[in-house]
Design a protein around this motif. Structure first.
Motif, PDB file in Angstrom:
ATOM      1  N   VAL A   1       0.734  -1.059  -0.060  1.00 21.17           N
ATOM      2  CA  VAL A   1      -0.022   0.026  -0.085  1.00 21.17           C
ATOM      3  C   VAL A   1       0.831   1.286   0.099  1.00 21.17           C
ATOM      4  CG1 VAL A   1      -2.058  -1.066   1.183  1.00 21.17           C
ATOM      5  CG2 VAL A   1      -0.213   0.035   2.562  1.00 21.17           C
ATOM      6  N   GLY A   2       2.074   1.276   0.464  1.00 22.12           N
ATOM      7  CA  GLY A   2       2.908   2.254   0.306  1.00 22.12           C
ATOM      8  C   GLY A   2       3.522   2.857  -0.824  1.00 22.12           C
ATOM      9  N   GLY A   3       3.870   4.001  -1.055  1.00 18.03           N
ATOM     10  CA  GLY A   3       4.583   4.551  -2.128  1.00 18.03           C
ATOM     11  C   GLY A   3       5.751   4.142  -2.259  1.00 18.03           C
ATOM     12  N   ARG A   4       6.731   4.615  -3.436  1.00 18.95           N
ATOM     13  CA  ARG A   4       7.921   4.384  -3.644  1.00 18.95           C
ATOM     14  C   ARG A   4       8.741   5.311  -4.157  1.00 18.95           C
ATOM     15  NH1 ARG A   4       9.935  -1.641  -4.332  1.00 18.95           N
ATOM     16  NH2 ARG A   4       8.184  -2.775  -3.303  1.00 18.95           N
ATOM     17  N   LEU A   5       9.774   5.708  -3.883  1.00 16.93           N
ATOM     18  CA  LEU A   5      10.767   6.752  -4.700  1.00 16.93           C
ATOM     19  C   LEU A   5      12.067   5.874  -5.095  1.00 16.93           C
ATOM     20  CD1 LEU A   5      11.177   9.703  -5.538  1.00 16.93           C
ATOM     21  CD2 LEU A   5      12.504   9.824  -3.283  1.00 16.93           C
ATOM     22  N   LYS A   6      11.959   5.720  -6.263  1.00 18.52           N
ATOM     23  CA  LYS A   6      13.014   4.842  -7.025  1.00 18.52           C
ATOM     24  C   LYS A   6      12.587   3.222  -6.677  1.00 18.52           C
ATOM     25  CE  LYS A   6      16.654   8.186  -7.819  1.00 18.52           C
ATOM     26  NZ  LYS A   6      17.804   8.676  -7.483  1.00 18.52           N
ATOM     27  N   THR A   7      13.769   2.749  -5.650  1.00 14.85           N
ATOM     28  CA  THR A   7      13.167   1.402  -5.226  1.00 14.85           C
ATOM     29  C   THR A   7      13.087   1.244  -3.704  1.00 14.85           C
ATOM     30  OG1 THR A   7      15.747   1.014  -4.904  1.00 14.85           O
ATOM     31  CG2 THR A   7      14.396   0.285  -7.013  1.00 14.85           C
ATOM     32  N   ASP A   8      13.052   2.691  -3.211  1.00 16.54           N
ATOM     33  CA  ASP A   8      13.049   2.898  -1.583  1.00 16.54           C
ATOM     34  C   ASP A   8      11.447   2.988  -1.518  1.00 16.54           C
ATOM     35  OD1 ASP A   8      15.892   2.771  -1.300  1.00 16.54           O
ATOM     36  OD2 ASP A   8      15.775   4.924  -1.469  1.00 16.54           O
ATOM     37  N   TYR A   9      11.156   2.371   0.009  1.00 16.61           N
ATOM     38  CA  TYR A   9       9.762   2.589   0.186  1.00 16.61           C
ATOM     39  C   TYR A   9       9.558   4.033   0.833  1.00 16.61           C
ATOM     40  CZ  TYR A   9       9.662  -2.446  -0.118  1.00 16.61           C
ATOM     41  OH  TYR A   9       9.881  -3.608  -0.430  1.00 16.61           O
ATOM     42  N   ARG A  10       8.335   4.596   0.664  1.00 18.60           N
ATOM     43  CA  ARG A  10       7.944   5.782   1.328  1.00 18.60           C
ATOM     44  C   ARG A  10       6.791   5.532   2.167  1.00 18.60           C
ATOM     45  NH1 ARG A  10      10.884  10.201   0.518  1.00 18.60           N
ATOM     46  NH2 ARG A  10       9.055  11.287   0.259  1.00 18.60           N
ATOM     47  N   TYR A  11       7.276   5.747   3.446  1.00 19.16           N
ATOM     48  CA  TYR A  11       6.379   5.366   4.628  1.00 19.16           C
ATOM     49  C   TYR A  11       5.583   6.407   4.716  1.00 19.16           C
ATOM     50  CZ  TYR A  11       4.488   2.603   8.674  1.00 19.16           C
ATOM     51  OH  TYR A  11       4.153   2.183   9.588  1.00 19.16           O
ATOM     52  N   SER A  12       4.412   6.360   4.947  1.00 19.06           N
ATOM     53  CA  SER A  12       3.385   7.561   5.270  1.00 19.06           C
ATOM     54  C   SER A  12       2.071   7.181   6.281  1.00 19.06           C
ATOM     55  CB  SER A  12       2.669   7.900   4.076  1.00 19.06           C
ATOM     56  OG  SER A  12       1.448   7.534   3.939  1.00 19.06           O
ATOM     57  N   ALA A  13       2.116   7.953   7.268  1.00 19.85           N
ATOM     58  CA  ALA A  13       1.069   7.689   8.065  1.00 19.85           C
ATOM     59  C   ALA A  13      -0.212   7.348   7.693  1.00 19.85           C
ATOM     60  CB  ALA A  13       0.819   8.950   9.287  1.00 19.85           C
ATOM     61  N   GLN A  14      -0.592   8.176   6.503  1.00 21.01           N
ATOM     62  CA  GLN A  14      -1.865   8.083   6.044  1.00 21.01           C
ATOM     63  C   GLN A  14      -2.184   6.789   5.092  1.00 21.01           C
ATOM     64  OE1 GLN A  14      -0.298  10.622   5.543  1.00 21.01           O
ATOM     65  NE2 GLN A  14      -1.242  12.326   6.893  1.00 21.01           N
ATOM     66  N   LEU A  15      -0.839   6.221   4.575  1.00 25.98           N
ATOM     67  CA  LEU A  15      -1.103   4.923   3.803  1.00 25.98           C
ATOM     68  C   LEU A  15      -0.741   3.649   4.316  1.00 25.98           C
ATOM     69  CD1 LEU A  15       0.241   6.524   0.317  1.00 25.98           C
ATOM     70  CD2 LEU A  15      -2.211   5.853   0.824  1.00 25.98           C
ATOM     71  N   CYS A  16       0.417   3.950   5.345  1.00 25.77           N
ATOM     72  CA  CYS A  16       0.981   2.514   5.898  1.00 25.77           C
ATOM     73  C   CYS A  16       0.400   2.447   7.256  1.00 25.77           C
ATOM     74  CB  CYS A  16       2.353   2.834   5.819  1.00 25.77           C
ATOM     75  SG  CYS A  16       3.121   2.892   4.045  1.00 25.77           S
ATOM     76  N   TYR A  17       0.589   3.578   8.119  1.00 23.67           N
ATOM     77  CA  TYR A  17       0.593   3.319   9.540  1.00 23.67           C
ATOM     78  C   TYR A  17      -0.882   3.082  10.077  1.00 23.67           C
ATOM     79  CZ  TYR A  17       1.306   3.899  14.314  1.00 23.67           C
ATOM     80  OH  TYR A  17       1.110   4.105  15.850  1.00 23.67           O
ATOM     81  N   ASN A  18      -1.732   4.189   9.448  1.00 18.54           N
ATOM     82  CA  ASN A  18      -3.034   4.396   9.889  1.00 18.54           C
ATOM     83  C   ASN A  18      -4.153   3.387   9.333  1.00 18.54           C
ATOM     84  OD1 ASN A  18      -2.594   6.551  11.433  1.00 18.54           O
ATOM     85  ND2 ASN A  18      -3.048   8.084  10.041  1.00 18.54           N
ATOM     86  N   THR A  19      -3.838   2.655   8.151  1.00 22.60           N
ATOM     87  CA  THR A  19      -4.414   1.779   7.482  1.00 22.60           C
ATOM     88  C   THR A  19      -4.253   0.300   7.879  1.00 22.60           C
ATOM     89  OG1 THR A  19      -2.774   1.697   5.564  1.00 22.60           O
ATOM     90  CG2 THR A  19      -4.480   3.376   5.619  1.00 22.60           C
ATOM     91  N   PHE A  20      -2.900   0.059   8.652  1.00 26.67           N
ATOM     92  CA  PHE A  20      -2.597  -1.210   8.925  1.00 26.67           C
ATOM     93  C   PHE A  20      -3.446  -1.494   9.777  1.00 26.67           C
ATOM     94  CE2 PHE A  20       0.090  -4.263  11.510  1.00 26.67           C
ATOM     95  CZ  PHE A  20       0.251  -5.054  10.280  1.00 26.67           C
ATOM     96  N   PRO A  21      -4.084  -2.864   9.521  1.00 26.80           N
ATOM     97  CA  PRO A  21      -5.222  -3.744  10.362  1.00 26.80           C
ATOM     98  C   PRO A  21      -4.398  -4.502  11.452  1.00 26.80           C
ATOM     99  CG  PRO A  21      -5.186  -4.604   8.512  1.00 26.80           C
ATOM    100  CD  PRO A  21      -4.159  -3.514   8.222  1.00 26.80           C
ATOM    101  N   PHE A  22      -4.454  -3.973  12.730  1.00 27.16           N
ATOM    102  CA  PHE A  22      -4.167  -4.881  14.071  1.00 27.16           C
ATOM    103  C   PHE A  22      -5.120  -5.224  14.903  1.00 27.16           C
ATOM    104  CE2 PHE A  22      -1.544  -5.635  17.722  1.00 27.16           C
ATOM    105  CZ  PHE A  22      -0.688  -6.783  16.962  1.00 27.16           C
ATOM    106  N   PRO A  23      -5.630  -6.197  15.046  1.00 25.22           N
ATOM    107  CA  PRO A  23      -6.472  -6.715  15.928  1.00 25.22           C
ATOM    108  C   PRO A  23      -6.070  -6.337  17.363  1.00 25.22           C
ATOM    109  CG  PRO A  23      -5.289  -8.717  15.346  1.00 25.22           C
ATOM    110  CD  PRO A  23      -4.649  -7.395  14.657  1.00 25.22           C
ATOM    111  N   LYS A  24      -6.990  -6.117  18.182  1.00 22.97           N
ATOM    112  CA  LYS A  24      -6.662  -5.973  19.592  1.00 22.97           C
ATOM    113  C   LYS A  24      -6.396  -7.122  20.247  1.00 22.97           C
ATOM    114  CE  LYS A  24     -10.977  -2.875  20.092  1.00 22.97           C
ATOM    115  NZ  LYS A  24     -10.968  -1.677  21.045  1.00 22.97           N
ATOM    116  N   ILE A  25      -5.403  -6.688  21.005  1.00 21.95           N
ATOM    117  CA  ILE A  25      -4.422  -7.955  21.822  1.00 21.95           C
ATOM    118  C   ILE A  25      -4.616  -7.764  23.336  1.00 21.95           C
ATOM    119  CG2 ILE A  25      -3.049  -8.571  19.746  1.00 21.95           C
ATOM    120  CD1 ILE A  25      -0.955  -6.899  21.011  1.00 21.95           C
TER     121      ILE A  25
END
Length: 158
Positions: free
Chosen positions: A40-64
């Motif tokens: 789901v994240g973007g890329r710049l050349k071959t590097d990942y572009r981590y973003s709060a909107q695309l990667c962090y906030n959308t990552f589904p993690f169950p309650k533990i």
């Protein structure tokens, strides 16, 4: 990913979580999260572009449970301690797939197993199976969020 001290400055192309708990570091450095980022994240050349909107906030993690958080934290601490055995190596050196130290590889494998055990469908046979699980949970997240939004807007109209 790693921990910085209060004197470190993070550039605008980096992502920082201040005072993040160790169990969160464990989740964010897990194979499961990286599969999500690659998808789901973007890329710049071959590097990942981590973003709060695309990667962090959308990552589904169950309650533990607190116990599961403690288990993830212990495994994440083991990753960090294992890294310290190699003070002369950069993170790029440590995570080079051809030269990654075996003890660090094993520490991550243990962490990955614990994180993945939080999800339905564990153990996963492939990255495709991981993504299938994550997207099903993401869909539930979106439907739940949209339901809450619709409910709130319906309440406003009354």
């Amino acid at each position: 990913m790693g921990y910085l001290n209060e004197k470190d400055v993070v550039s605008d192309s980096a992502f920082a979580l201040y005072d993040a708990p160790t169990w969160l570091f464990g989740i964010l450095t897990s194979k499961l999260h990286m599969v999500w980022v690659r998808t789901v994240g973007g890329r710049l050349k071959t590097d990942y572009r981590y973003s709060a909107q695309l990667c962090y906030n959308t990552f589904p993690f169950p309650k533990i449970s607190a116990e599961k958080k403690a288990e993830i934290e212990k495994a994440a601490e083991n990753v960090l301690v294992t890294r310290e055995f190699y003070p002369d190596k950069t993170l790029a050196d440590l995570y080079d797939p051809d030269t990654m130290p075996q003890d660090l590889r094993e520490a991550h494998a243990k962490l990955d197993d614990i994180v993945e055990s939080c999800y339905p469908g564990y153990p996963f046979a492939s990255d495709e199976a991981r993504l299938e699980c994550l997207f099903k949970l993401y869909e539930k997240m979106v439907v739940s969020t949209n339901h809450l939004t619709v409910s709130a807007s319906q309440q406003t109209k009354k």
